[in-house]
Design a protein around this motif. Structure first.
Motif, mmCIF file in Angstrom:
data_model
loop_
_atom_site.group_PDB
_atom_site.id
_atom_site.type_symbol
_atom_site.label_atom_id
_atom_site.label_comp_id
_atom_site.label_asym_id
_atom_site.label_seq_id
_atom_site.Cartn_x
_atom_site.Cartn_y
_atom_site.Cartn_z
ATOM 1 N N TYR A 157 -7.225 0.157 1.358
ATOM 2 C CA TYR A 157 -8.331 1.081 1.650
ATOM 3 C C TYR A 157 -8.135 1.749 3.009
ATOM 4 C CZ TYR A 157 -10.482 -2.034 -1.844
ATOM 5 O OH TYR A 157 -10.733 -2.796 -2.959
ATOM 6 N N GLU A 158 -7.657 0.987 3.978
ATOM 7 C CA GLU A 158 -7.429 1.546 5.317
ATOM 8 C C GLU A 158 -6.459 2.731 5.254
ATOM 9 O OE1 GLU A 158 -6.059 -1.349 8.112
ATOM 10 O OE2 GLU A 158 -7.797 -2.656 7.831
ATOM 11 N N LEU A 159 -5.366 2.547 4.507
ATOM 12 C CA LEU A 159 -4.372 3.621 4.372
ATOM 13 C C LEU A 159 -4.988 4.814 3.662
ATOM 14 C CD1 LEU A 159 -1.434 4.596 4.710
ATOM 15 C CD2 LEU A 159 -0.953 3.552 2.484
ATOM 16 N N GLY A 160 -5.766 4.555 2.604
ATOM 17 C CA GLY A 160 -6.384 5.647 1.855
ATOM 18 C C GLY A 160 -7.373 6.437 2.683
ATOM 19 N N ARG A 161 -8.236 5.743 3.393
ATOM 20 C CA ARG A 161 -9.262 6.426 4.195
ATOM 21 C C ARG A 161 -8.644 7.175 5.372
ATOM 22 N NH1 ARG A 161 -12.629 0.994 3.539
ATOM 23 N NH2 ARG A 161 -13.843 1.518 1.674
ATOM 24 N N LYS A 162 -7.613 6.601 5.942
ATOM 25 C CA LYS A 162 -6.913 7.253 7.059
ATOM 26 C C LYS A 162 -6.364 8.613 6.638
ATOM 27 C CE LYS A 162 -2.845 6.576 10.010
ATOM 28 N NZ LYS A 162 -1.698 5.669 10.306
ATOM 29 N N ASN A 163 -5.992 8.737 5.368
ATOM 30 C CA ASN A 163 -5.401 9.975 4.857
ATOM 31 C C ASN A 163 -6.361 10.770 3.968
ATOM 32 O OD1 ASN A 163 -2.302 9.999 5.618
ATOM 33 N ND2 ASN A 163 -2.825 7.865 5.121
ATOM 34 N N ASP A 166 -7.861 -17.103 -5.000
ATOM 35 C CA ASP A 166 -8.878 -17.069 -3.935
ATOM 36 C C ASP A 166 -9.249 -15.606 -3.747
ATOM 37 O OD1 ASP A 166 -10.276 -16.906 -1.516
ATOM 38 O OD2 ASP A 166 -9.192 -18.587 -0.629
ATOM 39 N N ILE A 167 -10.422 -15.242 -4.198
ATOM 40 C CA ILE A 167 -10.803 -13.834 -4.184
ATOM 41 C C ILE A 167 -10.881 -13.270 -2.761
ATOM 42 C CG2 ILE A 167 -13.307 -14.174 -4.141
ATOM 43 C CD1 ILE A 167 -13.380 -11.839 -6.271
ATOM 44 N N GLU A 168 -11.094 -14.122 -1.786
ATOM 45 C CA GLU A 168 -11.131 -13.647 -0.402
ATOM 46 C C GLU A 168 -9.747 -13.189 0.056
ATOM 47 O OE1 GLU A 168 -13.825 -13.030 1.358
ATOM 48 O OE2 GLU A 168 -14.976 -13.698 -0.396
ATOM 49 N N VAL A 169 -8.700 -13.822 -0.461
ATOM 50 C CA VAL A 169 -7.331 -13.398 -0.164
ATOM 51 C C VAL A 169 -7.081 -12.029 -0.790
ATOM 52 C CG1 VAL A 169 -4.876 -13.877 -0.548
ATOM 53 C CG2 VAL A 169 -6.436 -15.744 0.074
ATOM 54 N N THR A 170 -7.475 -11.886 -2.054
ATOM 55 C CA THR A 170 -7.317 -10.601 -2.740
ATOM 56 C C THR A 170 -8.080 -9.500 -2.008
ATOM 57 O OG1 THR A 170 -7.048 -11.685 -4.895
ATOM 58 C CG2 THR A 170 -7.704 -9.376 -4.919
ATOM 59 N N LYS A 171 -9.291 -9.801 -1.624
ATOM 60 C CA LYS A 171 -10.132 -8.823 -0.917
ATOM 61 C C LYS A 171 -9.496 -8.392 0.402
ATOM 62 C CE LYS A 171 -14.857 -8.241 0.854
ATOM 63 N NZ LYS A 171 -16.167 -8.927 1.045
ATOM 64 N N ALA A 172 -8.977 -9.353 1.155
ATOM 65 C CA ALA A 172 -8.371 -9.048 2.455
ATOM 66 C C ALA A 172 -7.125 -8.177 2.290
ATOM 67 C CB ALA A 172 -8.022 -10.350 3.179
ATOM 68 N N LEU A 173 -6.327 -8.452 1.263
ATOM 69 C CA LEU A 173 -5.130 -7.648 1.008
ATOM 70 C C LEU A 173 -5.508 -6.216 0.624
ATOM 71 C CD1 LEU A 173 -3.020 -10.272 -0.957
ATOM 72 C CD2 LEU A 173 -2.332 -9.195 1.192
ATOM 73 N N LEU A 174 -6.491 -6.072 -0.245
ATOM 74 C CA LEU A 174 -6.890 -4.738 -0.704
ATOM 75 C C LEU A 174 -7.511 -3.914 0.419
ATOM 76 C CD1 LEU A 174 -8.256 -5.704 -4.227
ATOM 77 C CD2 LEU A 174 -6.331 -4.175 -3.774
ATOM 78 N N GLU A 231 -9.327 9.488 -2.017
ATOM 79 C CA GLU A 231 -10.632 9.248 -2.638
ATOM 80 C C GLU A 231 -10.721 7.944 -3.419
ATOM 81 O OE1 GLU A 231 -11.194 12.729 -5.005
ATOM 82 O OE2 GLU A 231 -11.450 14.058 -3.258
ATOM 83 N N TYR A 232 -9.589 7.435 -3.905
ATOM 84 C CA TYR A 232 -9.658 6.199 -4.685
ATOM 85 C C TYR A 232 -8.347 5.435 -4.612
ATOM 86 C CZ TYR A 232 -7.141 8.665 -8.476
ATOM 87 O OH TYR A 232 -6.220 9.369 -9.234
ATOM 88 N N ALA A 233 -8.436 4.154 -4.949
ATOM 89 C CA ALA A 233 -7.257 3.280 -5.006
ATOM 90 C C ALA A 233 -6.975 2.951 -6.466
ATOM 91 C CB ALA A 233 -7.512 1.999 -4.221
ATOM 92 N N ALA A 292 0.863 -1.186 0.000
ATOM 93 C CA ALA A 292 0.000 0.000 0.000
ATOM 94 C C ALA A 292 0.894 1.229 0.000
ATOM 95 C CB ALA A 292 -0.898 -0.001 1.233
ATOM 96 N N ILE A 293 0.641 2.138 -0.945
ATOM 97 C CA ILE A 293 1.570 3.249 -1.201
ATOM 98 C C ILE A 293 0.822 4.573 -1.313
ATOM 99 C CG2 ILE A 293 3.327 4.158 -2.802
ATOM 100 C CD1 ILE A 293 3.397 1.197 -3.969
ATOM 101 N N ILE A 294 1.397 5.612 -0.749
ATOM 102 C CA ILE A 294 0.950 6.974 -1.044
ATOM 103 C C ILE A 294 2.144 7.739 -1.588
ATOM 104 C CG2 ILE A 294 -0.021 9.144 -0.196
ATOM 105 C CD1 ILE A 294 -1.334 7.620 2.059
ATOM 106 N N ASN A 295 2.012 8.263 -2.786
ATOM 107 C CA ASN A 295 3.021 9.160 -3.340
ATOM 108 C C ASN A 295 2.547 10.579 -3.010
ATOM 109 O OD1 ASN A 295 4.378 10.995 -5.197
ATOM 110 N ND2 ASN A 295 5.119 9.174 -6.264
ATOM 111 N N TRP A 296 3.144 11.187 -1.999
ATOM 112 C CA TRP A 296 2.665 12.476 -1.517
ATOM 113 C C TRP A 296 2.898 13.602 -2.511
ATOM 114 C CZ3 TRP A 296 -0.894 12.804 1.863
ATOM 115 C CH2 TRP A 296 -1.029 11.840 2.849
ATOM 116 N N LYS A 297 3.889 13.445 -3.362
ATOM 117 C CA LYS A 297 4.109 14.451 -4.408
ATOM 118 C C LYS A 297 2.929 14.458 -5.371
ATOM 119 C CE LYS A 297 7.935 16.249 -7.154
ATOM 120 N NZ LYS A 297 9.321 15.993 -7.626
#
Length: 372
Positions: free
Chosen positions: A109-115, A97-105, A118-120, A72-77
């Motif tokens: 989302y947590e990082l995005g919402r914390k900051n 296993d889509i549940e694995v993909t969902k859990a990783l993503l 608006e989108y991933a 999970a990455i934020i490019n602040w520039k």
């Protein structure tokens, strides 16, 4: 049961890096990363991308076995300068296993919402010189050291989870035998005379180094108009100089200068290291570097990695000079196949450069986007 753990220690990051080695163990088209190189890229004290970005590395476990990974990455520039309220994700791999993909993503989302983003969007790296895109066509073609390879189900997972395609990229190839010098020889001489330009060629890496900073400046200028572009900083220039230039045969680096010795165009072509890195199995030592050294000198396949022209010289056929120089070099070296690394599908100016070479699109990839 699926659990997610953040990889922080060197040992945990090695687990993160090595997971695809098992996921693609029997896949002849997957090209492994160099483990030491990946570790350095993830080191916040060594990779200058972390001056403008923050990243978190996550590993998914299912039944106590590694089942996936994501960054999970934020490019602040990008966020602050371009006002793109985006959280990135990259280095994504998972079992089917889509549940694995969902859990990783969800960690993205947590990082995005914390900051308050608006989108991933992903897969993508820290900067524009990192790998980008999930492969959607061309699974039967061997990968490269500068692209990600993936299973076909990745795109399906994203779509099932509500993602839409954001940016599309194409990769093309053509045999060197397709190159007809008459298409650029006349323009080469005309452009050189009209604009007082001349080619600059190299035989040794140490001859290239004094020009590399100017090359990256030109890269920033020539790509600035692309909506997805984030300029490379001075520290990143030094980092990429050390990371990439030594891999490249100096004869495959071409510059075009004006009468005052200012660089107005450049191109970097890399020998194909795909088979060499497969043989090295991700390790430079004890013998991996020998495979790479052999490929650097003897590979008959080449990748057009970067090409840039100053805005004021674009649409003036300056690339005819570059193509003429490559034609002579490739003819001498016995090059057989030419590949183009990912280009934005809507970058008409770049795609138009290759219209006389009868290129074939052999891979497609894209980034996916989802609103938070």
């Amino acid at each position: 049961m699926i659990t997610i753990k953040q990889a922080k220690t060197k040992s945990e990051l090695k687990d993160f890096i090595k997971f695809p080695f098992s996921l693609y163990k029997n896949n002849k088209n997957w090209v492994p990363p160099l483990i030491a190189d990946e570790l350095e890229s993830f080191d916040k004290t060594k990779n200058p991308a972390f001056e403008n970005a923050e990243a978190y590395f996550y590993i998914a476990y299912k039944d106590n076995k590694i089942a996936g990974r994501i960054t999970a990455i934020i490019n602040w520039k990008e966020v602050n300068d371009q006002q793109k309220m985006k959280v990135r994700f990259g280095w994504f791999d998972a079992i089917d296993d889509i549940e694995v993909t969902k859990a990783l993503l969800e960690k993205v989302y947590e990082l995005g919402r914390k900051n308050n983003l608006e989108y991933a969007e992903g897969p993508m790296g820290f900067s524009n010189l990192d790998k980008v895109g999930v492969l959607t066509e061309g699974f039967d073609e061997i990968g490269t050291m500068i692209t990600w390879y993936n299973h076909p189900y990745y795109a399906s997972h994203f779509e099932q989870l509500g993602y839409v395609k954001e940016k599309e990229y194409i990769e093309s190839k053509f045999p060197f035998s397709n190159v007809k010098p008459e298409f650029f020889e006349k323009a080469n001489e005309l452009v050189k005379r009209r604009y007082q330009l001349s080619p600059l060629n190299f035989k040794k890496t140490k001859e290239v180094m004094p020009h590399v900073d100017k090359m990256f400046d030109l890269f920033n200028e020539s790509y600035a108009s692309l909506s997805s572009f984030v300029a490379i900083s001075d520290k990143e220039k030094e980092y990429f100089k050390k990371k990439y230039i030594s891999f490249i045969n100096p004869e495959f680096i071409k510059f075009v200068e004006d009468k005052d010795h200012n660089i107005v165009a450049f191109s970097i072509v890399m020998p194909s290291f795909s088979e060499a890195i497969q043989k090295a199995k991700g390790k430079l030592f004890p013998f991996g570097f020998l495979h790479l050294l052999k490929a650097k000198k003897q590979s008959k396949d080449v990748l057009f990695y970067l090409i840039g022209v100053l805005p004021e010289y674009q649409n003036k056929a300056v690339t005819a000079i570059i193509f003429k120089e490559y034609y002579e070099t490739f003819k001498e070296k016995g090059i057989i196949n030419c590949f183009r690394t990912p280009e934005l599908a809507d970058n008409a100016a770049s795609i138009n450069l290759w219209k006389h070479f009868n290129t074939v699109v052999h891979k497609r990839r894209c980034t996916f986007r989802k609103e938070l």
